[in-house]
Each structure stands twice: as structure tokens, then as C-alpha cells.
Design an enzyme around this catalytic site. Structure first.
Site, short mmCIF file in Angstrom:
data_model
loop_
_atom_site.label_atom_id
_atom_site.label_comp_id
_atom_site.label_asym_id
_atom_site.label_seq_id
_atom_site.Cartn_x
_atom_site.Cartn_y
_atom_site.Cartn_z
N TYR D 103 134.93 51.17 61.38
CA TYR D 103 133.58 51.24 60.64
C TYR D 103 132.55 49.90 61.68
O TYR D 103 133.19 48.70 61.54
CB TYR D 103 132.52 51.22 59.22
CG TYR D 103 131.50 51.15 59.14
CD1 TYR D 103 130.96 52.18 58.69
CD2 TYR D 103 130.58 49.79 59.31
CE1 TYR D 103 129.37 52.03 58.34
CE2 TYR D 103 129.46 50.03 59.06
CZ TYR D 103 128.99 50.60 58.74
OH TYR D 103 127.49 50.78 57.58
N GLU D 191 124.99 52.60 62.97
CA GLU D 191 126.14 52.08 62.57
C GLU D 191 127.00 54.27 63.63
O GLU D 191 126.84 54.31 64.44
CB GLU D 191 125.89 53.19 61.34
CG GLU D 191 127.28 52.75 60.47
CD GLU D 191 126.70 53.64 58.45
OE1 GLU D 191 126.14 52.84 57.84
OE2 GLU D 191 126.20 54.79 58.70
#
Lengths: 287, 381, 287, 381
Positions: D103, D191
Site C-alpha cells: 500500500y 493511493e
């Protein structure tokens, strides 16, 4: 004594795993420089000779105090900013061809944190017999009482060789760097040599481009009591052409050798006509 | 590297700086497009990277297509200060009667170690001339990198050169845009001279200068192929740059090769002291090997009027034997005066003396010899 | 006494020539605020009522000490940075809808220069009877000893009105601003009210979003001796929705009213269930 | 505003972040392009702006063209959490067997008042879940705007989540590129989850999130038309945004209108205290006039199940008589409970009482009345 570096300086080599980094790390250790570690991002865990390589500073067991950078130009900005943020002092940037916008950022960040940056595009700094952070041929230097500040590399070795042969060793010799924007100017170092009790005389080696020599001349008048001998390279250089060093260019009406020599002479600094004259002139002044 | 005016204008325009409507042509036929694209009068501007282009006859004006047809072939192919004109920028001529000419520029300030913005109320002339003769017409500002260059900084400068109201705002806005170009393109210099400011408050960049830091070309790959071969360099300079050698063409007859920029500059100076005239500056760099040295010699030898060569090596990283091998391999055929000291000095000397070359330890002596050899060679002709 | 502004504050109005700027400048002067000048770039030389308009600060004859900004959002960053560079303190940013990347830059520059920024998106600050730098309806405020810190506008007026009617005037009342990034947090002001000898009690008006109230609660435990009464708006607000203020949003598991009320209660701060309860709770604590 | 995955990926790709090879389709026929453009297996992803899209069935995989042909019509036109699927992103499926899922994200940190970079060795799942259950898998860094986000910061984070060597460098480089996107696009959130890191050191952004600050759309005119009508909002929310009103849809049956976000939130809270269920949040803003108020009422009234409306005005800049006129002009037709105080209170009250409305001075009483009226209305049905 010496200025900026001495035998307590603990050096980390950034870019130690490259060809230049490897070669000169060996030379530094030979000279007796206390190289505590090397850093090359992504090569943590490797070794260069006896020296451990790390990914970043905070992994080094014996905290370094200073950095010498051999990182290629496109990555040098990042390396220097990392050293500055980590508080290493001085940061000696050997790398040539760093973009000028990057150099400005490096120099600015360092000045905000009150850290000495030498270079970019410098042969480095040496306090003979104590510590070397640079790529200069060690054998021409010997310990002594002459402080030397130069914008050039090879020309400095030439002059130092003459000085050493004439029995005039050096307290510290520093290459400011051949780029238009470098971390230190002559004045920063004149101040330090003036204060250093073991420096008796100063050699200032300038060249065309910019006005650092004129500023130094102005400063010497009021602040420097020790004898200063100067040499300015590039009397025969044409306007508007870069003479090897990115910073060695006469442009927009400033930077000629003549203007520099005049300014220094006005400040009662004797300017040698050839490099070979320097030892004799210095000896006279010191006598 | 210096960009041609038309390319600088393309970039300026992308950043929102108004430029005149224009076309670029590289042959006469393309000139016919003026009809369709532009309104007369037009300016026809030779695209060459030399200063004083206007005074040298590189900028002409045409009121009609017929006039343009006459001028285009005169400009295309002409030589301006040694540079052949291969392209013309043809653009609508700005109305200068109802307008003022200003100067806006950004540069790297070595002294303050910052970027500097310069505005002047006297545009259209050389800014250094204005700085000398009318310094009051100039406003300067050193940029604090932490704060950046903001509109309010630009407004202050704009006001300092005598603008007010909407004109002050307009010029400030263009100035900030030029700063954006300067930063985005790693500028050494970004300049609009003149920036036309019309009575009704419009601005147009009538000229455009953008010099990009050669060392930053890795960030601007669109220019990287040109960085080494830009027409601002002579053919020999281009060849040297491609070989990674620092070389500058000079008008004399004694070639010079050394290692280290400072040492080579000093070599030139000493040569001049002995009344020699350097044919070039050539720094082979630290750590040069025999191949680099041979390449350096071959470039210096390309100038037909070179009479002797002064080689000045102080071996630090550079090894004297490598240099010697490079010399011997080339066998220059004209007098060579070598001065050599430092790393592997003995081996180097041996190679050279074995091949009939004399080696000096002192650079003054070597330089003097080179001058004498050149003189002898000239007189022998 | 009061905090941040008082009757010695000399105010410049940035964006004075706009509709909001004009309207509120008149209100400020009515209230007795010492408005020394207005600034609108490009409109130097104009007048708004009796107030002279300038292009920039350095042209103002009577040096201002503080700025209130009504400049439209796209230009507010530039206006605020100019005020900060000029050293004005506080800088009250009334403007709503300023991009958050701009607000961060404003707040950061101000903190580097140790300057108080109130807002963006704030009703402003008022030290009743002394100085007003804001858009609040003056008539509901009256001088007194209650310090009020709020993330809201109209809700503050509502509560102040109740306080004033209950005989509890205010030393200073401040709107922090409804944006996610604002110049001051509760703690910055709790410290000042704690130190201010003329403030006896503090009202803290929070709302959903962020964790400023939780941080305030933590701080109050160890540092605030004066009574604090809190109210938190948004118990009925759903997750992930912006409730009018850009900063009023429960997201990524933080910012619920319940968490804030719990934190405050744990710090022994009494939390009013409705705005109307505040005066009574405060009176009890002050008794 | 939230960007659709495919648009975020376009931008990421422009900034040098590798993304899977893909096509975007909005009808079945376009799906035939898979043949030419992509290699199987492919992922077919519904382009809707809702979280948990995968779990809700919005992401499918196909091994062959036949399978894709079957899946495409199933996805196109389906409803995901109330949003119709109008576009599919079809992309080559990353090999997850020889890869790790990471991530990488940037967000605005309210507490530290800075941008924050978050890296996690556990990608492909909700980062908040990781933060709760496995905080050690997460590395965070608050960016000092003066220093910026440099490669060495990114390398440190990359190392903290357990990467080494070239992989560490690769992930760091991508992280800096994501920061560039975040800054260039005025990101509220940028993101990559998951960022695929293959065993041989390649990275691919398999998902892409980019939320742009609505207040910054003036700097991004390419998105400005969508800012107000993004599908993340309900129809009524869009209508309100276009009218400049802050409106949030809620599931209850009592409409709420007030001036000032804090006051409206407090109004909702009080209503709930009296067991009322708000049908919406609506802030008419400071200084609303009769027309704004009428528009606000008309939006609230569009919900068929609204039984009563609670109006809560504290007049500062807002004038009570304007609000009153707006109410009277609309003549809502369902019970209205008005609380009104402040500027021009008397005039406002008069207008309302003259037209048969009761006006409260206390917001508790008014809220209570709205709840009772709604109850009565419901029971009367």
C-alpha cells in the site's frame, strides 16, 4: 590545527560502490582518513574493502560526522540533502555536472542548517597529516602553516607541489568547486584561516567567472591580517565561453581576470603572474 | 544550451505567456503560408543563436506578401556572425506606437547564490547597457527559495519600474509565469526583451530567450540530443563535447592540451606571456587514458593552421604513461612541447624520449618552447 | 485584558474593494476597530469610505500590525503569504474555499515566522469593546471574562448571545475556522486563555471531523485550571459526508462526536447536550 | 472530487507509475477490443465511486473472450450500492502469485498540519483495518514542506516495511512519483492499493485512487465541470451544490434548513434528542436572501417522505425578513417549524405570523414542535 576537518572527523562515503567511490575510498583510508562507513541506497549489506555499506545513515553503528559524495549527478541532490538533514558537516560534493537548480537547493538547505558544503565539482579538502576528504593526489601535500583556497583542482596540485618543495606545508587546502554555485566562497574560508592560530599565510587561487575574488579582495582590506598571495587563471580566456569549469565564464560584463587582479591588487594582495611565482612571493611576505 | 527563439516562444506560450501569432519556415515555399496564417505587417526573424541579431540584419519587416517574398530568400541562407540561417520565424508585427517596451528576466545569481528576477522599464535594448547607463530603470529581486517567487514579489517589482493598476498586475502575472518556465526548464537564463505592454493593458513577448542548464538535460530528454550539438558551438567544439572533452576554439596557432580546467587556463596565460597565441582550450579531464589523449590530439590537429602543440600534464589521477602513449600513438607530425609531472612520470618520460620527444618538468619552459617552435615552423613555411 | 487583539491593534483589510471587504470594513469601523488602511493590488489610490486603498503594505503611512483577509480563494494564498512576510500578526483569513494545499503553505510559513493565523474560513476574532477582526454580528457580544473558542460561526453567535444574555461577557471569542487545516488549534488558545488574568472561564465549541477536541481534552488534563465547558456539534452526522464545513467530516475512523465527547468527559470537561445548556453549566463551574 | 479508477490511472501513468495495460468501455460492443489490445486473463472492473467495490461484485475476471463476453453485460448496467455501472475498466490481470501486495498513499494530516505519506507491507486490504490490526506493517512520515518529500524519505519508509535492495529503491521511486501526482493535482488523497511488487522487482499500480480538493478545481479546469456533479453525490446533493447550498441527504422524514454549518449540525442533534429523524442537512449559508431560502425549501421538499421542516435561523449577516419572504413565497404545504432570531427579527416574524406561521425564539421548542408535527402528519396519513 587546521580548519573544517581534522583527525577527529569521521567520514561516510556516499556513492561508495561506484567506480570513483571505490577507488577514492581506498586512497582516503591509505591517507589515514577515518572512513566509518559507506552509503549506497539499495546496496546495504555489501562491503567495499573493509568498509561496510549501508542504505542510509541511521543504520551506521559508528555515527559519522562528515560526508564525501561521489554519487552521479542526477542523484547527487538527493544524497546531499540527506546528508544535510542528517546533520553531517562538512558535506564534500565531489560530483561534477550537478544541475545548477539542484546546487542552489543544496547550498540553501545547508545554509539554513548552518552546515558547510564544499563543492559541488570540487577536488575536496585536505588537512595534511590529519584528514583528507577529496580526490587530490596526497603525495604533493605536507603538513604546515599555509592555508590554500582554490577554485581549481589540478592547478592547485601544481601549486601545492611547488609550495611543499619550497618547504611551505599546508594547514588546510580547499577546493571551492568549479561550478557557478558552490557552498563556500573565499570569504568564508579567509575568516577561518585568519582565526586559525596555526595558519601563517594564505594562498588564494581564483579564475575567471563570477565576482568571488573581487568580494574577497574587498573583505581582505578590512579583516585579514595574515599575508595573502593570489593567482588568477584565465587572463587569456575569451568572453562568453565556458573554460572547462562550468563557473569559468566571462559573461554579462563580469568575471574577467583583469578585474579580479585589479581588485586584489587594490587590496594590497600580491598577485602572481604565473603559478610558479607563488612560493617566492609567499616566502617574501612571511619573512 | 540556448534555445532558438521560436522554441522558447512555444514553451512560453504553453505557460500562458502571450506571444505573437507566427509560423516557422525553413524554405521559401513554406513562406506562402503567411497568406493563410498571418496578417501583415510581419516580422521575419533569422533563427540563429547569436547576440545582436537585429543589428546584424537578421530581422526584417514586410508590409505585403510581395515584400515578404523578396525578403525570405535574402534571409534564408545568409550568414550571421558565422552562422548560416536555416530557419525563419515569421510573426505578426506588434504595434509599438501605442505600447511600451519592458524587460523581464530570470537568471542565476552567483553572488547571492539565488535566482534573481530583473525587470526594467527600458526593454528592447541590452539589459547590461541599461544597468550601466540607467540603473534606476531596473528593479531586481533575489528569490528566497523557501518563500518562492510570489505574485506579490512580482507586483512590487512591476510597481518599481513605474507601472500601476491593471498594467502592474498584468506584468506581474507574466513575470511569475516566466519564473515557472525558468524553474520547469532548469533555466540558466529566461528573458523577454522586449515585453510589449500596450496602452490598453495587453502584453506580448516579442522576443524570447531560454537557456537550459546542460547539466539538467537528463530531466529534459526532449532536448538532450541537441545539448551537445547546439549551433552555438563550432564544429570542433561539438566534436569535442561528444567525446566528453572540454574544448573551446580560439583564434591562435598553438594548440593546448592539459588536464584540469584551471591548469589549462594557466597554460593559456603562460603561452600568452611568451607572446604565443592559443589555438584552443582543451581539458582532457582527470584520469584520461591513452585513447582520450589521442582523441584530444586529433581534434587539436584538425585546425590546419596549428603550428605547434603545448601539452601540460600534472598527473594526479591522470597517469603520465597513458598520456605519453596517446601522444606516441597519434604521432602528430608537428612540433609537440610536453611538460609532464606526477603519477607514473618516469614511465611516461621514457615512452616519450624513446620516441624522440623532449619532456619538460617546468611549464614555463615548455610553453616557451612551444612558442618558439611555432615561430620557427611559421618562418620555415 | 484580552488575547491576540486589543485596542492597540492596527488593522489592514486585504481585499477591501470587494463586496465583502467593503461591507465588513464599515462594520469594523463602526465597532471601533482601528482600520488603518486597505490593500487591493491594482487599486492603490482608491478609497473605501474614509479608508485609503494601497497596492501593498509598504506604501501604507501608518504601519498596520494585523491583517484581515477577504480576498477571493484563488488569490488568498498570495495575500496571506504577503501579510506573513510583512510580519503582520495576527493574520485573520475570512475567505472560504481556499485549496487545502494553499492553506498548508500559509499555516507553515506563519509558524516558521511565529505569526498567528486565524482561519481560513473563520468568522474571525473579537475582543469585545476593544477590537473586532471578523464578520460576526457585534451586538451579541459584550465585554467580560469568558474566553470562547469555536470551530463554527453562526453556532458561536447563538451561544454568545445566550452567554451575554446570562450576564457572561467575553474576554475574547475566536473562530478557528471550518476547514480541515487552520492556523490555530484549541490548545494554542487554551494556553493563552489560561494565562490571561481577565479570563475566568472557557467555552470550547467543537464539531465532528479531525481530532482537535481529543487533543484539547488531553491537554486540558494537565495544563488548564480554569473551568472549561464544551459543546460538540454533529452527533447526528453520518460518516463520510462533509457537513457544511470542509473540515466537518467523519472519515477513516476518526472525527465522531461521540469520541470527542468521551475524551472531553474523561478530562473532566462538562459537555453540554445542547447549546442552550452552556450558560447554566458555566455559571455552576464559575460559582 | 473522487476520480474514477481509470482516470486516476491515466494520470498516474503520465507521471511514470506503471499501470496494467487496459481499455475502457461503456457498451458491450467495445468489449470486442479486448482481442486486439489485451492478453488474457483480464480483470473487468466497474467504474463506480463507492468503497468495497470488489466485495460488492464489481470486479470480475475472465480467462477468455467468451468469458469476458458473458461478464461484460452482467457488469454494465448493474447497480453497486445505488450507483449504476456505466463504464468498465478492463485490464490485464497482474500475476499475484509471484508478487507481494503493498500500500502507498498520501493524505492531508489535520493533526500534524502536513501531508503524510503512508506505506504498508499489507496491500489489497483496507488501510484502516491494517492500522488497527497490524500497525507494525505500516510506516508513516509527515512531510516538512520546506524539505519536500525526497527519495531518501521514501527509501526509509520502503525499508521500514521490510523491503531491501532494488525493490526498496523501486518502491521508493514510485512513492515519490505518487507524491508528485498528489501535489500536482491538489490531492486530498492519492493511493495505490494494492501496489504489486513482483519477485523480479517490477511494480504495478493495480488500483488507483485520486481525490482532488474541490476548492482547487480552478487550477484544474479539466475537472471543474464534474466537481459539482460527481456521481459520489445523490441527485439532490448535486442540485444543491449547483445552487451553492451545502446539502447532505439523510434517511429521516424531517427536513432541516439553517444558516451556518455548526448551527445546522446542532439543529440535527437537537432534533434527534427529541427522537426526530433528519431527512437532510442544509446550510443556506450566511447572508442568504429570499431566493436562496426558496431554493433551499424546494430542494428539501423534493423528497416525497418529508413530513415537516425545521428551520433554524440565527440572523447575523442573514436577515430574518429575507428568510421569512422565502418561506412565504414557497408556501411549502407541509408543517413548518420556524425558529428565528437576530437581524430584522421583528420584520421576519411579522411576515410569517401574517401568513399563519408560528415563530419560535428557542431552538429546542421549535425542534420539538417539528418532531410532533411530523408524527401527527404520519399518523394522519
Amino acid at each position: 590545527m587546521s580548519i573544517i576537518i581534522d583527525d577527529s572527523t569521521k567520514v561516510v562515503v556516499q556513492g561508495i560502490t561506484g567506480g570513483q567511490g571505490r577507488f577514492h575510498t581506498e586512497r582516503l583510508i591509505e591517507y589515514g582518513t577515518n572512513v566509518v562507513a559507506g552509503v549506497t541506497p539499495g546496496k546495504g549489506g555489501e562491503k567495499v574493502g573493509e568498509i561496510n555499506v549501508y542504505d542510509s545513515f541511521d543504520e551506521i553503528p559508528e555515527k559519522p560526522t562528515a560526508s564525501i559524495i561521489f554519487v552521479p549527478a542526477p542523484f547527487a541532490r538527493d544524497a546531499a540533502l540527506e546528508a544535510i538533514e542528517f546533520g553531517l558537516d562538512p558535506v564534500v560534493v565531489i560530483t561534477e555536472h550537478i544541475p545548477i537548480h539542484d546546487s542552489l537547493e543544496i547550498v540553501h538547505r545547508a545554509s539554513k542548517k548552518n552546515i558547510v558544503v564544499i563543492g559541488p565539482n570540487t577536488p575536496g579538502i585536505i588537512s595534511p597529516g590529519k584528514c583528507k576528504m577529496g580526490v587530490m593526489p596526497s603525495h604533493v601535500f605536507c603538513p604546515g602553516t599555509i592555508g590554500l583556497i582554490s577554485r581549481s583542482g589540478t592547478l592547485t596540485y601544481e601549486i601545492v607541489d611547488d609550495l611543499s618543495k619550497a618547504g611551505m606545508g599546508q594547514s588546510t587546502a580547499i577546493g571551492l568547486g568549479g561550478d557557478p554555485i558552490v557552498g563556500l566562497n573565499f570569504i568564508d574560508l579567509l575568516v577561518r584561516f585568519e582565526r586559525d592560530p596555526d595558519t601563517r599565510g594564505i594562498v588564494l587561487i581564483g579564475e575567471i567567472g563570477g565576482s568571488a575574488e573581487e568580494e574577497a579582495a574587498e573583505f581582505i582590506k578590512g579583516h585579514i591580517t595574515k599575508p595573502v598571495i593570489a593567482y588568477i587563471a584565465g587572463r587569456a580566456a575569451p568572453k562568453g565561453k565556458t573554460m572547462g569549469h562550468a563557473g569559468a565564464i566571462i559573461s554579462r560584463g563580469t568575471g574577467s581576470a583583469r578585474a579580479k587582479i585589479e581588485a586584489l591588487s587594490k587590496a594590497n594582495v600580491r598577485v602572481a603572474a604565473t603559478p610558479g611565482e607563488i612560493p617566492a612571493l609567499l616566502a617574501e611576505e612571511l619573512a | 544550451m540556448k534555445l532558438h527563439e521560436y522554441r522558447a516562444k512555444e514553451i512560453f506560450s504553453q505557460f500562458g505567456i502571450p506571444v505573437p501569432k507566427s509560423i516557422v519556415i525553413d524554405n521559401e515555399n513554406e513562406g506562402e503560408a503567411i497568406h493563410k496564417e498571418l496578417e501583415f505587417p510581419v516580422a521575419l526573424k533569422a533563427q540563429v543563436l547569436v547576440g545582436g541579431r537585429g543589428k546584424a540584419g537578421g530581422i526584417r519587416f514586410a508590409e505585403s506578401m510581395n515584400e515578404a517574398r523578396r525578403i525570405i530568400p535574402e534571409l534564408l541562407g545568409m550568414e550571421l556572425k558565422g552562422h548560416a540561417v536555416r530557419q525563419l520565424l515569421i510573426e505578426e508585427k506588434a504595434d509599438l506606437i501605442h505600447a511600451r517596451e519592458l524587460y523581464v528576466g530570470f537568471t542565476v545569481n552567483r553572488k547571492s547564490r539565488s535566482f534573481t528576477c530583473i525587470l526594467s522599464s527600458r526593454g528592447g535594448v541590452d539589459i547590461e547597457e541599461v544597468a550601466r547607463e540607467n540603473p534606476g530603470a531596473i528593479a531586481r529581486f533575489d528569490i528566497d527559495p523557501e518563500v518562492g517567487f510570489q505574485q506579490y514579489h512580482a507586483r512590487k517589482l512591476s510597481k518599481q519600474i513605474g507601472l500601476a493598476g491593471k498594467k502592474m498586475l498584468k506584468v506581474a502575472a507574466i513575470t511569475v509565469k516566466l519564473y515557472d518556465v525558468f524553474r520547469a526548464y532548469d533555466g540558466e537564463l529566461a528573458e523577454i526583451n522586449p515585453l510589449i505592454l500596450t496602452d490598453d493593458g495587453n502584453v506580448i513577448a516579442v522576443d524570447a530567450v531560454l537557456n537550459i542548464d546542460n547539466n539538467a538535460l537528463f530531466r529534459h530528454p526532449e532536448f538532450s540530443s541537441e545539448g551537445k550539438t547546439s549551433e552555438e558551438f563550432t564544429d570542433l567544439e561539438k566534436e569535442a563535447r561528444e567525446a566528453g572533452l572540454a574544448y573551446v576554439d580560439l583564434p591562435g596557432d598553438i594548440g593546448i592540451i592539459g588536464c584540469g580546467a584551471g591548469l589549462v587556463m594557466a597554460s593559456l596565460d603562460i603561452l600568452k606571456q611568451f607572446n604565443g597565441e592559443p589555438a584552443n582550450f582543451l581539458d582532457v579531464g582527470g584520469g584520461a587514458n591513452a585513447r582520450n589523449m589521442a582523441k584530444a590530439l586529433s581534434i587539436v590537429l584538425k585546425k590546419p593552421d596549428v603550428r605547434s602543440i603545448f601539452i601540460n600534464i600534472f598527473g594526479g589521477i591522470t597517469k603520465c604513461d597513458e598520456i605519453a602513449r596517446g601522444i606516441v600513438d597519434t604521432a602528430p607530425g608537428i612540433p609537440i612541447s610536453v611538460r609532464m609531472m606526477g603519477t607514473n612520470e618516469e614511465e611516461g618520460k621514457k615512452i616519450l624520449t624513446d620516441n624522440g620527444y623532449h619532456v619538460y618538468e617546468n611549464m614555463e619552459d615548455s610553453a616557451k618552447n612551444a612558442v618558439e617552435q611555432a615561430k620557427a615552423y611559421r618562418e620555415g613555411l
